[in-house]
Scaffold this motif. Sequence first.
Motif, PDB file in Angstrom:
ATOM      1  N   UNK A  62     113.237  25.550  37.631  1.00  0.00           N
ATOM      2  CA  UNK A  62     113.056  24.396  36.758  1.00  0.00           C
ATOM      3  C   UNK A  62     113.153  24.854  35.300  1.00  0.00           C
ATOM      4  N   UNK A  63     113.720  24.007  34.469  1.00  0.00           N
ATOM      5  CA  UNK A  63     113.847  24.332  33.049  1.00  0.00           C
ATOM      6  C   UNK A  63     112.577  23.910  32.318  1.00  0.00           C
ATOM      7  N   UNK A  64     112.006  24.847  31.566  1.00  0.00           N
ATOM      8  CA  UNK A  64     110.807  24.578  30.774  1.00  0.00           C
ATOM      9  C   UNK A  64     111.154  24.641  29.291  1.00  0.00           C
ATOM     10  N   UNK A  65     110.415  23.873  28.497  1.00  0.00           N
ATOM     11  CA  UNK A  65     110.560  23.915  27.043  1.00  0.00           C
ATOM     12  C   UNK A  65     109.263  24.433  26.435  1.00  0.00           C
ATOM     13  N   UNK A  72     110.071  30.401  16.062  1.00  0.00           N
ATOM     14  CA  UNK A  72     111.040  31.088  16.918  1.00  0.00           C
ATOM     15  C   UNK A  72     110.820  30.789  18.400  1.00  0.00           C
ATOM     16  N   UNK A  73     109.654  30.242  18.730  1.00  0.00           N
ATOM     17  CA  UNK A  73     109.342  29.908  20.118  1.00  0.00           C
ATOM     18  C   UNK A  73     109.443  28.408  20.394  1.00  0.00           C
ATOM     19  N   UNK A  74     109.096  27.609  19.416  1.00  0.00           N
ATOM     20  CA  UNK A  74     109.050  26.160  19.614  1.00  0.00           C
ATOM     21  C   UNK A  74     110.430  25.590  19.969  1.00  0.00           C
ATOM     22  N   UNK A  75     110.468  24.824  21.059  1.00  0.00           N
ATOM     23  CA  UNK A  75     111.712  24.184  21.487  1.00  0.00           C
ATOM     24  C   UNK A  75     112.612  25.061  22.338  1.00  0.00           C
ATOM     25  N   UNK A  76     112.213  26.308  22.554  1.00  0.00           N
ATOM     26  CA  UNK A  76     113.031  27.228  23.346  1.00  0.00           C
ATOM     27  C   UNK A  76     113.041  26.790  24.809  1.00  0.00           C
ATOM     28  N   UNK A  77     114.228  26.731  25.413  1.00  0.00           N
ATOM     29  CA  UNK A  77     114.349  26.366  26.824  1.00  0.00           C
ATOM     30  C   UNK A  77     114.430  27.643  27.654  1.00  0.00           C
ATOM     31  N   UNK A  78     113.637  27.677  28.731  1.00  0.00           N
ATOM     32  CA  UNK A  78     113.503  28.913  29.505  1.00  0.00           C
ATOM     33  C   UNK A  78     113.428  28.625  31.008  1.00  0.00           C
ATOM     34  N   UNK A  79     113.631  29.693  31.781  1.00  0.00           N
ATOM     35  CA  UNK A  79     113.361  29.702  33.215  1.00  0.00           C
ATOM     36  C   UNK A  79     112.281  30.740  33.485  1.00  0.00           C
ATOM     37  N   UNK A  80     111.412  30.469  34.478  1.00  0.00           N
ATOM     38  CA  UNK A  80     110.473  31.500  34.919  1.00  0.00           C
ATOM     39  C   UNK A  80     111.277  32.576  35.633  1.00  0.00           C
ATOM     40  N   UNK A  81     111.138  33.811  35.188  1.00  0.00           N
ATOM     41  CA  UNK A  81     111.905  34.906  35.782  1.00  0.00           C
ATOM     42  C   UNK A  81     111.075  35.686  36.796  1.00  0.00           C
ATOM     43  N   UNK A  82     109.830  35.990  36.429  1.00  0.00           N
ATOM     44  CA  UNK A  82     108.985  36.788  37.327  1.00  0.00           C
ATOM     45  C   UNK A  82     107.518  36.605  36.952  1.00  0.00           C
ATOM     46  N   UNK A  83     106.651  36.538  37.971  1.00  0.00           N
ATOM     47  CA  UNK A  83     105.204  36.462  37.746  1.00  0.00           C
ATOM     48  C   UNK A  83     104.546  37.617  38.490  1.00  0.00           C
ATOM     49  N   UNK A  84     103.735  38.403  37.778  1.00  0.00           N
ATOM     50  CA  UNK A  84     102.990  39.502  38.397  1.00  0.00           C
ATOM     51  C   UNK A  84     101.584  39.022  38.734  1.00  0.00           C
ATOM     52  N   UNK A  85     101.088  39.442  39.925  1.00  0.00           N
ATOM     53  CA  UNK A  85      99.772  39.008  40.385  1.00  0.00           C
ATOM     54  C   UNK A  85      98.861  40.204  40.647  1.00  0.00           C
ATOM     55  N   UNK A  86      97.553  39.975  40.504  1.00  0.00           N
ATOM     56  CA  UNK A  86      96.562  40.976  40.870  1.00  0.00           C
ATOM     57  C   UNK A  86      96.593  41.152  42.389  1.00  0.00           C
ATOM     58  N   UNK A  87      96.630  42.395  42.868  1.00  0.00           N
ATOM     59  CA  UNK A  87      96.755  42.657  44.302  1.00  0.00           C
ATOM     60  C   UNK A  87      95.543  42.190  45.099  1.00  0.00           C
ATOM     61  N   UNK A  88      94.384  42.133  44.460  1.00  0.00           N
ATOM     62  CA  UNK A  88      93.152  41.750  45.159  1.00  0.00           C
ATOM     63  C   UNK A  88      92.860  40.258  45.000  1.00  0.00           C
ATOM     64  N   UNK A  89      92.788  39.801  43.755  1.00  0.00           N
ATOM     65  CA  UNK A  89      92.397  38.410  43.498  1.00  0.00           C
ATOM     66  C   UNK A  89      93.563  37.433  43.586  1.00  0.00           C
TER      67      UNK A  89
END
Length: 225
Positions: A62-65, A72-89
């Motif tokens: 999905x495209x996010x804004x 420099x960040x406001x209005x930038x269109x992006x895709x989620x590329x990768x999410x890192x998670x805690x191995x335990x929680x």
Amino acid sequence: MSEKKTLEFEVYFRKPGSSLSRQLRKKQLIPAVVYGPGQKSMALSLDIRSVEKYAKKEYENKIFTFKSDEKDLNGLKVLKKDISYDKVTRNPLHIDFLSLDMAKAVRVNVEVHFTGKSKGVKESGGVFNIIRRNVEVECFPSEIPESFSIDISSLDINQNFHVSDLKVPENIKLITSPQASLCMVSEIAEEESKAEEADESAPASTGSAESASKGGKKEDSAAKK
């Protein structure tokens, strides 16, 4: 090209650094980074609740804004590329974003859905195996498909479907090899089949038979004494 409806992430500029990242997490903020062609890499942070909300599979590709006080960040269109998670929680620890130029093609992985029940499973007792669950494609950001679907009903024993069997729109370029296998129906292993037949043909033992056998052993022991 019709542009997809976009979703928003409220983001904040941050200084990079692992110690600062730990401080952010204590404030329920997740450190992140955005990068891409023609985009300088920038460190940022965002609310953990928004990350958890949009981490679901339905928001893949999905495209996010970005909404931010940082110009420099406001209005930038992006895709989620990768999410890192805690191995335990399993709490999110870090997220990578890919910045988009809506006029330039991008490469993404698109999920493949398998529908129906194959002929080989229904009629011959075969086993359906998924070999590949997604394929890589190249297209404009506004034309990224949510998923591909393939009906496996006609698939018989020892047959398979390839990437080339997918119905892909002309505006989407396949990067994954068309010869790559998506799924197949295989026979049950011969040893497994023989074991099942042996189990079915073996006579069932009863409690009375076991008792009689034990009784016989006791009599034999008494006779020996």
